[in-house]
Design an enzyme around this catalytic site. Sequence first.
Site, PDB file in Angstrom:
ATOM      1  N   PHE A 158     -20.329-105.641  18.396  1.00 26.48           N
ATOM      2  CA  PHE A 158     -20.626-106.495  17.242  1.00 26.48           C
ATOM      3  C   PHE A 158     -19.480-107.474  17.047  1.00 26.48           C
ATOM      4  O   PHE A 158     -18.324-107.072  16.906  1.00 26.48           O
ATOM      5  CB  PHE A 158     -20.832-105.680  15.951  1.00 26.48           C
ATOM      6  CG  PHE A 158     -21.277-106.560  14.817  1.00 26.48           C
ATOM      7  CD1 PHE A 158     -22.609-106.899  14.660  1.00 26.48           C
ATOM      8  CD2 PHE A 158     -20.350-107.115  13.941  1.00 26.48           C
ATOM      9  CE1 PHE A 158     -23.023-107.753  13.640  1.00 26.48           C
ATOM     10  CE2 PHE A 158     -20.754-107.970  12.919  1.00 26.48           C
ATOM     11  CZ  PHE A 158     -22.088-108.284  12.770  1.00 26.48           C
ATOM     12  N   ASP A 243     -11.221-107.765  19.686  1.00 33.20           N
ATOM     13  CA  ASP A 243     -11.758-107.922  18.334  1.00 33.20           C
ATOM     14  C   ASP A 243     -11.311-106.707  17.527  1.00 33.20           C
ATOM     15  O   ASP A 243     -11.890-105.634  17.615  1.00 33.20           O
ATOM     16  CB  ASP A 243     -13.283-108.022  18.422  1.00 33.20           C
ATOM     17  CG  ASP A 243     -13.946-108.120  17.051  1.00 33.20           C
ATOM     18  OD1 ASP A 243     -13.294-107.798  16.049  1.00 33.20           O
ATOM     19  OD2 ASP A 243     -15.134-108.500  17.001  1.00 33.20           O
ATOM     20  N   LYS A 272     -11.593-108.254   8.131  1.00 31.48           N
ATOM     21  CA  LYS A 272     -11.966-107.254   7.118  1.00 31.48           C
ATOM     22  C   LYS A 272     -10.869-106.858   6.110  1.00 31.48           C
ATOM     23  O   LYS A 272     -10.896-107.281   4.983  1.00 31.48           O
ATOM     24  CB  LYS A 272     -12.561-106.034   7.806  1.00 31.48           C
ATOM     25  CG  LYS A 272     -13.921-106.373   8.423  1.00 31.48           C
ATOM     26  CD  LYS A 272     -14.760-105.174   8.671  1.00 31.48           C
ATOM     27  CE  LYS A 272     -16.218-105.528   8.767  1.00 31.48           C
ATOM     28  NZ  LYS A 272     -16.680-105.992  10.076  1.00 31.48           N
TER      29      LYS A 272
HETATM   30  C1  PLP Z   1     -17.404-107.063  10.705  1.00 31.14           C
HETATM   31  C2  PLP Z   1     -17.088-107.421  12.084  1.00 31.14           C
HETATM   32  C3  PLP Z   1     -17.195-108.758  12.547  1.00 31.14           C
HETATM   33  C4  PLP Z   1     -17.740-109.864  11.686  1.00 31.14           C
HETATM   34  O1  PLP Z   1     -16.966-110.116  10.549  1.00 31.14           O
HETATM   35  P1  PLP Z   1     -17.588-111.000   9.351  1.00 31.14           P
HETATM   36  O2  PLP Z   1     -16.450-111.122   8.392  1.00 31.14           O
HETATM   37  O3  PLP Z   1     -18.760-110.239   8.814  1.00 31.14           O
HETATM   38  O4  PLP Z   1     -18.001-112.299   9.929  1.00 31.14           O
HETATM   39  C5  PLP Z   1     -16.821-109.018  13.840  1.00 31.14           C
HETATM   40  N1  PLP Z   1     -16.374-108.062  14.655  1.00 31.14           N
HETATM   41  C6  PLP Z   1     -16.254-106.773  14.252  1.00 31.14           C
HETATM   42  C7  PLP Z   1     -15.726-105.743  15.195  1.00 31.14           C
HETATM   43  C8  PLP Z   1     -16.625-106.415  12.963  1.00 31.14           C
HETATM   44  O5  PLP Z   1     -16.535-105.132  12.571  1.00 31.14           O
END
Ligand code: PLP
Length: 417
Positions: A158, A243, A272
């Site tokens: 994700f 990420d 986050k």
């Molecule tokens: C939540 C998340 C995103 C996206 O972040 P947003 O602030 O919702 O755009 C991207 N990568 C990972 C691993 C995430 O947990």
Amino acid sequence: MEDLRAGRASGPGGAPTGKAMDTRTLFEWSAAYHMPNFSRAPICLVRGDGLRVWDTEGREYLDFGAGLAVTALGHCHPRVTGAIREASATLLHVSNLYHNVPQIHLAKLLCEHSFAEQAYFSNSGAEANETALKLARKYARERFATDRYEIIATHDSFHGRTLATVTATGQPKYHHGFEPLVPGFKHVPYNDLRAMERAVDNRTAAILVEPIQGEGGVHVPDDDYLPGLRKLCDASGALLILDEIQTGLGRTGRLWAHQHAGIEPDIMTVAKALANGLPIGATLARRDVASVLTPGTHGSTFGGNPFVTAVAIACVTTLLDEKIPERAARVGRHLAEGLRRIAAARPVVRAVRGRGLLLGAELSRPAAPIVDACREQGLLILSAGDKVVRLAPPLVVDERLCDQALAILDGALAKAA
Ligand SMILES: *Cc1c(COP(=O)(O)O)cnc(C)c1O
């Protein structure tokens, strides 16, 4: 007129009546005035304190979701609230036409506590990844002067909801209806070094992975996976983008999850927990990589404004001063042991995975009814994928609150079995 913060009705002239607005009316308006993209639980939250939140009906919940792994310091932490008060009374926004003091300090702070040498600020995780992807493409173009633009990501990953980051996201359910997607992306199975080896070629600009897959089901790779990706990148000239939007800032028991693997990425994305709930994203990189984002090549109106960066400084310094990553490791071990005890007693739990305070229990049945049952008993938890319940509490949680949460979860699983 109504007091939006507390869901309270107000009388003539906007004066609060003190009477809580009817929750049913709020839900009717929500259905009427929101685009229908979210499937929200039928509660409306108005207040938080530490690990607790309260809804419009006065019901109290133990928050083991932290707003999707965001509120690492809990709700209304005094240092965060203090920083918000001070920053809001000093300077909210000036744009990036000018320097601002907190943005400079936050960039320095993040670089001093990571592999990175330079930072770029945006407003969300998706934007942080979007920046990383643009940076990787431009770096590959300038360094190799060829059509080298491909990004290899993984199944069940994700990375966000913008067109490029949703393309990178290896879950077809998020793609449906939005095609054509962005060209130049490939996907291989996660935690499969051979598959990545076969996929990397002289068109690969970067490999993009999460150190632990969060949304996809709390998948922890084998110990040799990230070091293997690092070697592949070194051999091929591709960049390694990690990420760390969900795993970063102490959640897994180290400040950055990749520290468990003893390697460093070329680019890392963070969001986050960075400002404990205020919107901010950061893309961090080595200087030689970052150098291709020359003046005018990328930008954001709000990104790194003095308000949000001042609050992020308070959050990161609190994490460091109070040794929150170490705490997450310790309390996370307690929570994981409790989950494993439940798993041993209840066959509906197939496996327990995760690290620090990012934990998942894979079930033999859909997770959503368990999440609902926990909420009805006063515990907020998350799902990840269809069959995994995910626990990602604020990192300031303690063992006693973990035991409370485990008891509620165990009760919900007992009823479901
Ligand atoms: C939540 C998340 C995103 C996206 O972040 P947003 O602030 O919702 O755009 C991207 N990568 C990972 C691993 C995430 O947990």
